[in-house]
Design a protein around this motif. Structure first.
Motif, PDB file in Angstrom:
ATOM      1  N   GLN A 156      16.001  -2.766  15.281  1.00 27.88           N
ATOM      2  CA  GLN A 156      17.294  -3.423  15.413  1.00 27.88           C
ATOM      3  C   GLN A 156      17.754  -3.925  14.059  1.00 27.88           C
ATOM      4  O   GLN A 156      16.982  -4.515  13.300  1.00 27.88           O
ATOM      5  CB  GLN A 156      17.243  -4.587  16.408  1.00 27.88           C
ATOM      6  CG  GLN A 156      18.631  -5.190  16.658  1.00 27.88           C
ATOM      7  CD  GLN A 156      18.672  -6.202  17.789  1.00 27.88           C
ATOM      8  OE1 GLN A 156      17.644  -6.494  18.412  1.00 27.88           O
ATOM      9  NE2 GLN A 156      19.840  -6.743  18.079  1.00 27.88           N
ATOM     10  N   SER A 205      27.374  -5.835  16.672  1.00 24.50           N
ATOM     11  CA  SER A 205      27.589  -4.494  16.118  1.00 24.50           C
ATOM     12  C   SER A 205      28.419  -4.411  14.855  1.00 24.50           C
ATOM     13  O   SER A 205      28.189  -3.545  14.012  1.00 24.50           O
ATOM     14  CB  SER A 205      28.248  -3.624  17.194  1.00 24.50           C
ATOM     15  OG  SER A 205      29.395  -4.302  17.730  1.00 24.50           O
ATOM     16  N   LEU A 228      25.458   4.022  27.597  1.00 25.78           N
ATOM     17  CA  LEU A 228      24.974   3.022  26.646  1.00 25.78           C
ATOM     18  C   LEU A 228      26.085   2.543  25.717  1.00 25.78           C
ATOM     19  O   LEU A 228      26.093   1.380  25.300  1.00 25.78           O
ATOM     20  CB  LEU A 228      23.803   3.598  25.847  1.00 25.78           C
ATOM     21  CG  LEU A 228      22.587   3.950  26.707  1.00 25.78           C
ATOM     22  CD1 LEU A 228      21.499   4.600  25.861  1.00 25.78           C
ATOM     23  CD2 LEU A 228      22.042   2.734  27.424  1.00 25.78           C
ATOM     24  N   SER A 281      26.755  -1.413  25.999  1.00 26.32           N
ATOM     25  CA  SER A 281      26.274  -2.160  24.822  1.00 26.32           C
ATOM     26  C   SER A 281      27.398  -2.686  23.944  1.00 26.32           C
ATOM     27  O   SER A 281      27.132  -3.331  22.926  1.00 26.32           O
ATOM     28  CB  SER A 281      25.338  -1.279  23.977  1.00 26.32           C
ATOM     29  OG  SER A 281      26.060  -0.290  23.253  1.00 26.32           O
ATOM     30  N   MET A 324      23.264   2.781  20.677  1.00 27.68           N
ATOM     31  CA  MET A 324      23.561   1.439  21.179  1.00 27.68           C
ATOM     32  C   MET A 324      24.022   0.507  20.066  1.00 27.68           C
ATOM     33  O   MET A 324      23.478   0.527  18.961  1.00 27.68           O
ATOM     34  CB  MET A 324      22.323   0.834  21.852  1.00 27.68           C
ATOM     35  CG  MET A 324      21.935   1.486  23.155  1.00 27.68           C
ATOM     36  SD  MET A 324      20.534   0.662  23.959  1.00 27.68           S
ATOM     37  CE  MET A 324      19.183   1.178  22.892  1.00 27.68           C
ATOM     38  N   ASP A 325      24.994  -0.338  20.393  1.00 26.64           N
ATOM     39  CA  ASP A 325      25.378  -1.418  19.493  1.00 26.64           C
ATOM     40  C   ASP A 325      24.214  -2.388  19.325  1.00 26.64           C
ATOM     41  O   ASP A 325      23.457  -2.631  20.271  1.00 26.64           O
ATOM     42  CB  ASP A 325      26.543  -2.216  20.068  1.00 26.64           C
ATOM     43  CG  ASP A 325      27.886  -1.531  19.888  1.00 26.64           C
ATOM     44  OD1 ASP A 325      27.917  -0.383  19.404  1.00 26.64           O
ATOM     45  OD2 ASP A 325      28.902  -2.157  20.245  1.00 26.64           O
ATOM     46  N   ASN A 347      22.896  -6.041  19.453  1.00 26.87           N
ATOM     47  CA  ASN A 347      23.346  -6.981  20.463  1.00 26.87           C
ATOM     48  C   ASN A 347      22.381  -8.157  20.563  1.00 26.87           C
ATOM     49  O   ASN A 347      21.371  -8.213  19.856  1.00 26.87           O
ATOM     50  CB  ASN A 347      23.429  -6.250  21.814  1.00 26.87           C
ATOM     51  CG  ASN A 347      24.643  -6.631  22.621  1.00 26.87           C
ATOM     52  OD1 ASN A 347      24.917  -7.825  22.800  1.00 26.87           O
ATOM     53  ND2 ASN A 347      25.363  -5.648  23.109  1.00 26.87           N
ATOM     54  N   ARG A 378      20.722  -8.677  26.231  1.00 26.35           N
ATOM     55  CA  ARG A 378      21.402  -7.407  26.483  1.00 26.35           C
ATOM     56  C   ARG A 378      20.553  -6.236  26.018  1.00 26.35           C
ATOM     57  O   ARG A 378      20.448  -5.205  26.686  1.00 26.35           O
ATOM     58  CB  ARG A 378      22.760  -7.413  25.772  1.00 26.35           C
ATOM     59  CG  ARG A 378      23.559  -6.127  25.902  1.00 26.35           C
ATOM     60  CD  ARG A 378      23.906  -5.796  27.338  1.00 26.35           C
ATOM     61  NE  ARG A 378      24.559  -6.890  28.011  1.00 26.35           N
ATOM     62  CZ  ARG A 378      25.697  -6.803  28.679  1.00 26.35           C
ATOM     63  NH1 ARG A 378      26.318  -5.650  28.722  1.00 26.35           N
ATOM     64  NH2 ARG A 378      26.197  -7.844  29.307  1.00 26.35           N
ATOM     65  N   THR A 379      19.927  -6.373  24.851  1.00 25.89           N
ATOM     66  CA  THR A 379      19.083  -5.305  24.320  1.00 25.89           C
ATOM     67  C   THR A 379      17.938  -4.981  25.262  1.00 25.89           C
ATOM     68  O   THR A 379      17.675  -3.811  25.568  1.00 25.89           O
ATOM     69  CB  THR A 379      18.551  -5.709  22.932  1.00 25.89           C
ATOM     70  OG1 THR A 379      19.651  -5.886  22.032  1.00 25.89           O
ATOM     71  CG2 THR A 379      17.601  -4.661  22.381  1.00 25.89           C
ATOM     72  N   LEU A 433      19.172  -3.147  28.443  1.00 28.26           N
ATOM     73  CA  LEU A 433      19.506  -1.746  28.220  1.00 28.26           C
ATOM     74  C   LEU A 433      18.254  -0.898  28.022  1.00 28.26           C
ATOM     75  O   LEU A 433      18.173   0.236  28.499  1.00 28.26           O
ATOM     76  CB  LEU A 433      20.438  -1.623  27.018  1.00 28.26           C
ATOM     77  CG  LEU A 433      21.840  -2.192  27.232  1.00 28.26           C
ATOM     78  CD1 LEU A 433      22.582  -2.317  25.905  1.00 28.26           C
ATOM     79  CD2 LEU A 433      22.630  -1.333  28.201  1.00 28.26           C
ATOM     80  N   THR A 474      30.094  -7.173  29.649  1.00 24.13           N
ATOM     81  CA  THR A 474      29.614  -6.805  28.323  1.00 24.13           C
ATOM     82  C   THR A 474      29.686  -8.010  27.403  1.00 24.13           C
ATOM     83  O   THR A 474      30.447  -8.956  27.646  1.00 24.13           O
ATOM     84  CB  THR A 474      30.460  -5.672  27.713  1.00 24.13           C
ATOM     85  OG1 THR A 474      31.804  -6.144  27.536  1.00 24.13           O
ATOM     86  CG2 THR A 474      30.464  -4.436  28.590  1.00 24.13           C
TER      87      THR A 474
END
Length: 444
Positions: A12, A96, A176, A180, A284-285, A287, A291-292, A295, A387
């Motif tokens: 990340q 992001s 995704l 994301s 994926m953004d 985050n 959230r990460t 996902l 989101t």
């Protein structure tokens, strides 16, 4: 073939900012201290890595045996990162895109200069304004050949597993993107689109000006593969597309190899084979941790079901959702997936009826497995999705066309606060409960 020991890894990226929220180019100071702290706690210093610009850093988990172990390692590394940042009067901004104007300072390394010259220096700056999360899923041992992509001597079973996993992750790409979506602001403006996807991946067809707009084989989503040989052909096409782009920029090809480039590194696609022996999901953004983790749980659960049940993943003409039987998972064909569905995910996002139906079918597929109780929380009783982007727009509704510096810095500090609070909260829970908390937070 034993598929129970397939490992996972997570990368990340974060923006480094000062206490006020202004981008900081002190990545080297941060990395030196973070690597030392990791070593002291028995972790490899590779858990912290530089990015190509000096206001960005990356964390990397060590390979984990399962989702529980991955969550433990992820939170442990995040806690180290936040502690080091605090010592240096710095903070980590996790979403992001940085919401205000940003002038990234690139590191003086040959491979970065080559990329900048090849795609265009102004266009390449967008890569320094976007951050993402990458998930690695381990492939069968020996399946990856760094010179051609797939080893010619790999067993039929290993090839089938790789092909089906690759096609599954291709089919999940648009989901995704939609789920994301993190920061709606880019250079102080909000345009209602998925900012990182637009400005990093780009699209010539839709007119999205990103890093790889005119080099989609290198930076866009590649089609499904009917056979493993098709996957090899795709990667050769990507490789020569990059070399030919270097030719057009008057860059001698030998510089690519001298800079450390090789067959599998000539691409920055949302999904790619990695020389580490994994398939790397890059769409994926970046985050918040909750959230990460949610996902990642979704992706891993889908992959586990395909592997454990030996499902064949097949794109079907005119299909807009996931459909499955005892032996086959049917998915939308590529033209729809990377066309109408992609456009919906980037513009309306989860509010698109087509995207919502597609997401519903994915969750129904995943919830057939062991994670049904947990993953069902992705969707409300009304069938709507949330989101990070929507939450942020509610908390910071744009008053004018351009976000003021004061508003933008306030937003950055708010996001840093959220990151720190979530890491603290999740770290105090048993891992399984932390994962469930992450999924709870996806929907109100």
């Amino acid at each position: 073939m034993n598929q129970d020991n397939r490992r996972l890894g997570l990368e990340q990226e974060f923006f480094l900012v000062d206490a006020e929220g202004v981008p900081s180019n002190r990545a080297d100071d941060f990395l030196e201290a973070a690597k030392a702290a990791a070593t002291e706690q028995g972790l490899p210093d590779s858990c912290f890595a530089p990015e190509f610009v000096k206001n960005m850093v990356e964390i990397n988990t060590i390979p984990a045996q399962n989702l529980t172990e991955l969550t433990q390692e992820y939170l442990k590394i995040l806690k180290i990162a936040l502690a080091i940042a605090k010592q240096l009067d710095l903070r980590l901004y996790p979403l992001s895109t940085y919401p205000l104007h940003l002038m990234p300072v690139m590191r003086d390394k040959l491979n970065y200069h080559l990329q900048g010259r090849t795609v265009g220096r102004e266009r390449f700056k967008n890569a320094g304004k976007c951050i993402g999360t990458h998930l690695h899923l381990e492939l069968p041992a020996g399946i990856i050949d760094r010179t051609v992509g797939i080893a010619y001597g790999a067993s039929a079973e290993a090839r089938a597993e790789t092909l089906n996993l690759y096609n599954l992750l291709t089919a999940l790409d648009t989901a995704l993107i939609a789920l994301s979506r993190a920061c709606p602001f880019f250079e102080g403006q909000v345009d209602g689109m998925a900012t990182r996807t637009v400005h990093y991946r780009g699209s010539d067809y839709f007119g999205w000006e990103g890093v790889y707009t005119y080099l989609q084989p290198v930076g866009g989503l590649m089609p499904y593969a009917d056979r493993i040989e098709d996957l090899i052909v795709q990667h050769f096409h990507r490789y020569y597309t990059w070399l030919e782009a270097m030719d057009r920029a008057d860059i001698e090809r030998h510089l690519f190899w001298e800079s450390g480039g090789e067959f599998l590194t000539a691409g920055w696609n949302p999904l790619r084979l990695n020389r580490l022996g994994t398939v790397e999901l890059r769409g994926m953004d970046s985050n918040y941790p909750e959230r990460t983790l949610a996902l990642i749980t979704l992706v891993v659960s889908a992959a586990n079901r395909v592997r454990q049940e030996g499902l064949t993943v097949k794109p079907q003409p005119d299909l807009q959702i996931f459909e499955w039987s005892d032996s086959q998972l049917n998915v939308p064909d590529f033209n729809y997936l990377n066309g109408e569905l992609l456009y919906g995910a980037v513009t309306e996002g989860v509010n698109s009826k087509a995207v919502a139906l597609y997401l519903d079918s994915i969750l129904e597929f995943v919830c057939q497995g062991n994670d049904a109780k947990v993953l069902s929380k992705f969707r409300t009783d009304q069938g709507s999705y949330r989101t990070t982007e929507a939450d942020l727009l509610q908390a910071f509704p744009p008053v004018t066309e351009h976000l003021s510096r004061q508003e933008g810095l306030h937003l950055v500090r708010h996001c840093c606060d959220q990151l720190e609070a979530q890491v603290e909260q999740l770290s105090q829970k048993p891992v399984e409960q932390a994962i469930e908390t992450s999924l709870d937070q996806v929907l109100s």
